[in-house]
Design a protein around this motif. Structure first.
Motif, PDB file in Angstrom:
ATOM      1  N   VAL A  16      53.393  28.816  40.695  1.00 42.90           N
ATOM      2  CA  VAL A  16      53.152  27.368  41.079  1.00 42.90           C
ATOM      3  C   VAL A  16      52.269  26.641  40.214  1.00 42.90           C
ATOM      4  O   VAL A  16      52.565  25.710  39.732  1.00 42.90           O
ATOM      5  CB  VAL A  16      52.890  27.447  42.469  1.00 42.90           C
ATOM      6  N   GLY A  17      51.198  27.485  40.003  1.00 37.03           N
ATOM      7  CA  GLY A  17      50.018  26.712  39.027  1.00 37.03           C
ATOM      8  C   GLY A  17      50.828  26.560  37.518  1.00 37.03           C
ATOM      9  O   GLY A  17      50.672  25.164  37.054  1.00 37.03           O
ATOM     10  N   TYR A  18      51.597  27.398  36.958  1.00 35.41           N
ATOM     11  CA  TYR A  18      52.109  26.942  35.864  1.00 35.41           C
ATOM     12  C   TYR A  18      53.162  25.872  35.923  1.00 35.41           C
ATOM     13  O   TYR A  18      53.367  24.822  35.226  1.00 35.41           O
ATOM     14  CB  TYR A  18      52.984  28.112  35.303  1.00 35.41           C
ATOM     15  N   ALA A  19      54.007  25.717  37.026  1.00 39.18           N
ATOM     16  CA  ALA A  19      55.276  24.809  37.270  1.00 39.18           C
ATOM     17  C   ALA A  19      54.646  23.452  37.506  1.00 39.18           C
ATOM     18  O   ALA A  19      54.935  22.406  36.826  1.00 39.18           O
ATOM     19  CB  ALA A  19      56.233  25.091  38.250  1.00 39.18           C
ATOM     20  N   VAL A  20      53.793  23.505  38.321  1.00 37.56           N
ATOM     21  CA  VAL A  20      52.740  22.184  38.683  1.00 37.56           C
ATOM     22  C   VAL A  20      52.203  21.470  37.650  1.00 37.56           C
ATOM     23  O   VAL A  20      52.194  20.233  37.207  1.00 37.56           O
ATOM     24  CB  VAL A  20      51.955  22.388  40.052  1.00 37.56           C
ATOM     25  N   LEU A  21      51.277  22.279  36.706  1.00 32.70           N
ATOM     26  CA  LEU A  21      50.576  21.998  35.784  1.00 32.70           C
ATOM     27  C   LEU A  21      51.214  21.859  34.388  1.00 32.70           C
ATOM     28  O   LEU A  21      51.332  20.665  34.013  1.00 32.70           O
ATOM     29  CB  LEU A  21      49.236  22.853  35.353  1.00 32.70           C
ATOM     30  N   GLU A  57      49.391  25.687  29.934  1.00 31.36           N
ATOM     31  CA  GLU A  57      50.168  26.761  29.344  1.00 31.36           C
ATOM     32  C   GLU A  57      49.432  28.199  29.331  1.00 31.36           C
ATOM     33  O   GLU A  57      50.340  29.187  29.628  1.00 31.36           O
ATOM     34  CB  GLU A  57      50.555  26.546  27.629  1.00 31.36           C
ATOM     35  N   VAL A  58      48.141  28.140  29.648  1.00 29.93           N
ATOM     36  CA  VAL A  58      47.606  29.409  30.006  1.00 29.93           C
ATOM     37  C   VAL A  58      48.002  30.076  31.283  1.00 29.93           C
ATOM     38  O   VAL A  58      48.226  31.190  31.273  1.00 29.93           O
ATOM     39  CB  VAL A  58      46.052  29.309  30.028  1.00 29.93           C
ATOM     40  N   TRP A  59      48.554  29.224  32.172  1.00 28.08           N
ATOM     41  CA  TRP A  59      49.463  29.745  33.308  1.00 28.08           C
ATOM     42  C   TRP A  59      50.293  30.673  33.045  1.00 28.08           C
ATOM     43  O   TRP A  59      50.439  31.725  33.572  1.00 28.08           O
ATOM     44  CB  TRP A  59      49.404  28.760  34.382  1.00 28.08           C
ATOM     45  N   LEU A  60      51.079  30.447  32.042  1.00 23.84           N
ATOM     46  CA  LEU A  60      52.195  31.123  31.634  1.00 23.84           C
ATOM     47  C   LEU A  60      51.830  32.597  31.163  1.00 23.84           C
ATOM     48  O   LEU A  60      52.253  33.519  31.396  1.00 23.84           O
ATOM     49  CB  LEU A  60      52.987  30.395  30.730  1.00 23.84           C
ATOM     50  N   VAL A  61      50.730  32.380  30.188  1.00 24.82           N
ATOM     51  CA  VAL A  61      50.221  33.750  29.610  1.00 24.82           C
ATOM     52  C   VAL A  61      49.638  34.441  30.878  1.00 24.82           C
ATOM     53  O   VAL A  61      49.866  35.532  30.785  1.00 24.82           O
ATOM     54  CB  VAL A  61      48.910  33.265  28.539  1.00 24.82           C
ATOM     55  N   LEU A  62      48.901  33.946  31.765  1.00 19.65           N
ATOM     56  CA  LEU A  62      48.655  34.616  33.068  1.00 19.65           C
ATOM     57  C   LEU A  62      49.564  35.358  33.612  1.00 19.65           C
ATOM     58  O   LEU A  62      49.518  36.352  34.291  1.00 19.65           O
ATOM     59  CB  LEU A  62      47.583  33.639  33.769  1.00 19.65           C
ATOM     60  N   ALA A  63      50.747  34.400  33.787  1.00 27.73           N
ATOM     61  CA  ALA A  63      52.067  34.843  34.655  1.00 27.73           C
ATOM     62  C   ALA A  63      52.491  36.080  33.901  1.00 27.73           C
ATOM     63  O   ALA A  63      52.867  37.191  34.484  1.00 27.73           O
ATOM     64  CB  ALA A  63      53.005  33.667  34.616  1.00 27.73           C
ATOM     65  N   ILE A 265      57.202  20.644  43.742  1.00 21.36           N
ATOM     66  CA  ILE A 265      57.409  21.770  43.073  1.00 21.36           C
ATOM     67  C   ILE A 265      57.122  23.009  43.721  1.00 21.36           C
ATOM     68  O   ILE A 265      57.799  24.204  43.754  1.00 21.36           O
ATOM     69  CB  ILE A 265      56.816  21.458  41.769  1.00 21.36           C
ATOM     70  N   ALA A 266      55.896  22.961  44.270  1.00 18.95           N
ATOM     71  CA  ALA A 266      55.048  24.252  44.914  1.00 18.95           C
ATOM     72  C   ALA A 266      56.046  24.533  45.973  1.00 18.95           C
ATOM     73  O   ALA A 266      56.170  25.806  46.056  1.00 18.95           O
ATOM     74  CB  ALA A 266      53.856  23.802  45.109  1.00 18.95           C
TER      75      ALA A 266
END
Lengths: 339, 464
Positions: A16-21, A57-63, A265-266
């Motif tokens: 959710v963090g990735y998609a929203v941000l 985009e770091v949220w994607l790396v975190l994912a 989105i969330a």
């Protein structure tokens, strides 16, 4: 085990963090040819996300890292099974990063125009690819008993998954347009505002069709909602948040509308997660082969260590993310350091 | 060619290309922190002028580091599914920790750092820069931890609970601090600082040779040369040898491959240049007698294990490892010579800035340090073969079984083309930026008017 479920929830939070941000900055990329008409305007759009896209985009790396650590079997099966699609994802991710960084480094108009198209195309590509991947996950994938997926790029491009991809495009464009209302001024602002009602209409129709298709075609998800009726709050709240966003938009409360579209989105992602749980990767060949939060997770000790790390780390992340967003609030202007 | 070979080629290719950028940004980050501290201490605008110039270059390097880094994180899953399942309990948590503690810090503050030059006062800009550099250093920490676990695994047990053999965590602290971690980390950090400072030295020497931005170039050199010299000397005499001892103690077969030692012996020589033929089990070249015994054991007639102690199926590609290793140590020796010469010319002769032949050596230093870090990484990774996790899991068979050779061949072609184009553009943009040189500095009043405390930032009130 409560840890497995906790990690599933945490994982959904990261997605959710990735998609929203990142959703709004991908949206800005997809909208840029439709809103910005000259070099100055293109730069304004690019710089509206300039200082923050990277953090998003770091949220994607975190994912990626969290999936490897918490659900290594999902990580291994999904990434190797979607090999060709994943390589395309990497290609567009790289192209987008360098498009943003390289574009304004030369005055040559051909150079700039080329990178503008890469910025647009890669933003669209990332959204479509992730949408199609999600569609295939929901629909079920041919997992064999040892957890390997045997499929190819063309099988992934089925109508249902393509619809999820297109819906994601509409959703992120809308989200991006709301974001731009906070960043642009004058003509540009009017153009962004002008797109919102149409984007909302398209998104609403697509999302409705998608939800109806999913609920009628997918008996597993149907059963899950029947078994856990309270989870219906997610789709209902999603619907409510769309209506809110519409209302707020007509009143001109754009910041609130941006938050409402983030909530949409969330909640849609939460709906998918609630529909699938405890399954993470449903097998289309044999339900016994499906990867779940129990059979695909890391061992308890690992989940525990990771949970402690997440508890320590997440508050800091939220704190400085909020701080940076606050600092870069307001309309975008260009200066010497701009992209 | 087998699928395994192709998977290995792809990983080696993408990791090597990626590894051009992080050491440069780690080292340049250190320089930027030094420049920031100078700004705060002196309020002289020339420091901000230099910071602005190098921050832009930092942004370019960082962007490529991020873009190519995400490939590495995904490739464990896409190309090495069997490995990922085996190590998920152990290795994944280190990568996730990198995401939580390092990338988020970098990503969050990067915007403030890159755009702070015109928006933040000296103190706050230094704060943002320091946060990014700290994040990058944490990132290196976790990655070296993860790689060290592959070299000298600890804190785990192998069990089969129905998914085939898997590593299970028994102690997270032992996983983080494997026997080789600290020495490898110091070695990598020192190498990175050398790469970053040599970039600054290269550019400064180039300006001096062209007689452009002469005063600024001298300032850059005064900042970068001491750091480079001190790290080069520590690297050659402390961190490097410590690392060699670690390999001797924990990966004797790797040390034997690095020096091409086939027979276990005492008073083993250390080569400067040479060629090792694993078929005839012979190594020839120029060597220092008994030196390897001394470095590995602390005594000139210490015993060094040869490859004969290990089955041939457990040998790394000996000559490749030998060549990579010797390239690294020869370059390391050259860096010590450059440092001594540089400091000598500067302090005793006071003609560092006018000695043209030496300035040309400085210009080339960035290429040499890059080559040294790359060959060091190749030594570590090729020397680990045929294991992906040292003496626990073999590389062959750890790849994704459901990915065909054709698919990997296509993705390799994609990366080759993409990375070649990116590299050419990167060099071109660097060249442009360096040719343009530092812009005029902002005035002291302008810098004074920027917000320089948390309170001022959040009220966005500027000093008047």
């Amino acid at each position: 085990m409560w840890l497995n479920t906790t990690w599933f929830v945490l994982y959904v939070v990261i997605i959710v963090g990735y998609a929203v941000l990142d959703g709004f900055d991908l949206g800005v990329g997809m909208l840029s040819p439709f809103i910005a008409r000259n070099d100055h305007e293109k730069r304004l759009l690019l710089n509206s996300i300039g200082p923050i896209w990277d953090g998003n985009e770091v949220w994607l790396v975190l994912a990626g890292g969290a999936l490897f650590a918490a659900f290594p079997f999902v990580y291994a099966s999904l990434f190797s099974g979607f090999y060709a699609a994943m390589m395309l994802v990497l290609l567009v991710l790289i192209l987008r990063a360098v498009a943003i960084e390289f574009r304004s480094k030369s005055e040559n108009p051909t150079w700039r125009k080329t990178w503008d198209w890469f910025f647009f195309g890669s933003s669209l590509g990332i959204t479509l690819l992730f949408g199609v991947a999600l569609g295939n996950v929901v629909r079920g994938i041919p997992l064999d008993s040892s957890g390997n997926i045997h499929t190819n790029l063309f099988e992934l491009l089925n109508p249902y998954s393509l619809l999820v991809g297109i819906t994601a495009v509409a959703m992120f464009c809308l989200h991006g347009a709301f974001f731009l209302t906070q960043k642009l001024e004058g003509d540009l602002l009017d153009r962004a505002k002008g797109l919102i009602p149409r984007l909302m209409g398209v998104f609403f129709v697509l999302a409705t069709v998608l939800v109806a298709w999913t609920l009628t075609a997918d008996t597993y998800i149907q059963d899950n909602f029947m078994d856990r009726p309270w989870t219906v709050v997610f789709p209902l709240l999603a619907l409510l948040s769309v209506m809110f966003a519409w209302k707020l938009n007509t009143r001109g409360a754009y910041l609130a509308a941006l938050l409402a579209s983030g909530a949409t989105i969330a909640l849609l992602i939460a709906t998918v997660a609630a529909g699938l749980y405890p399954v993470m990767l449903p097998s289309s060949t044999d339900a016994a082969n499906s990867l779940t939060v129990h059979n695909a997770s890391a061992a308890e000790e690992t989940l525990k260590v990771m949970f402690v790390m997440a508890i320590i780390g997440l508050p800091f992340i939220l704190l400085y993310t909020a701080g940076v967003y606050y600092f870069f609030r307001g309309k975008v202007t260009l200066d010497e350091e701009s992209y | 060619m087998t699928a395994e070979t192709l998977h290995r080629i792809q990983f080696a290719l993408t990791a090597s290309f990626h590894f051009i950028f992080p050491p440069m940004s780690l080292g340049l980050g250190l320089v930027l922190v030094i420049l920031g501290v100078k700004s705060v201490r002196t309020n002289d605008p020339k420091w901000r002028q230099l910071s602005l110039f190098w921050t832009k270059i930092y942004g370019l390097i960082f962007a490529l580091g991020i873009a190519t880094g995400i490939v590495q994180e995904f490739e464990f899953g896409t190309n090495w599914a069997v490995y990922s399942r085996f190590v998920g309990n152990v290795f994944g948590s280190l990568l996730a920790a990198e995401g939580i503690f390092a990338f988020m810090l970098e990503g969050g503050f990067l915007g403030l750092m890159l755009f702070g030059g015109t928006k933040l006062g000296n103190r706050m800009w230094l704060f943002a820069t320091t946060m990014v550099v700290a994040g990058a250093t944490f990132s290196a920490t976790w990655i070296v931890m993860a790689n060290s676990w592959m070299q000298t695994p600890a804190g785990y047990e192998v069990k089969d609970v129905g998914h085939g053999d898997q590593a299970f965590m028994t102690s997270f602290v032992d996983i983080m601090f494997t026997p080789s971690f600290i020495n490898r980390f110091l070695h990598v950090m020192a190498a990175s600082w050398m790469v970053g400072t040599s970039l600054v030295l290269s550019v400064a020497a180039f300006y001096l040779l062209r007689k452009r931005h002469v005063d600024l170039a001298k300032t850059m050199m005064r900042v970068a040369l001491p750091v480079f010299a001190v790290t080069a000397i520590f690297q050659a005499f402390v961190f490097g040898p410590n690392q060699a001892v670690t390999v001797t103690d924990h990966q004797p077969a790797k040390l034997a491959a690095m020096e091409g030692v086939y027979q276990t012996d005492t008073c083993v020589p250390m080569y400067l240049l040479g060629w090792s033929n694993s078929a005839t089990e012979e190594t020839v070249g120029v060597s220092v007698p008994c030196m390897l015994s001394f470095l590995a054991t602390g005594s000139f007639d210490g015993e060094v294990e040869g490859l004969e102690q290990f089955p041939q199926s457990d040998w790394a590609p000996v000559n490749l490892v030998f060549q990579a290793y010797h390239l690294m140590i020869d370059l390391g020796t050259i860096f010590v010579l450059i440092s001594v010469l540089g400091v000598g010319l500067w302090i005793w002769k006071r003609k560092l800035f006018h000695t043209r032949w030496f300035l040309w050596i400085m210009v080339s230093s960035i290429v040499l340090t890059q080559l040294a870090t790359l060959s060091g990484w190749w030594t570590a990774e090729l020397g680990r073969q045929p294991w992906v996790v040292w003496e626990v899991l073999r590389t062959s068979g750890a790849q994704s079984p459901n990915v065909s050779t054709i698919q990997v061949a296509i993705s390799i072609a994609m990366f080759v083309v993409l990375y070649a184009v990116l590299f050419v553009m990167f060099l071109w943009l660097m060249h442009r930026r360096i040719s343009e040189g530092p812009q005029d500095p902002p005035s002291e009043d302008e810098i004074e008017s920027l917000p320089d405390s948390f309170g001022e930032i959040f009220r966005k009130r500027t000093r008047t």
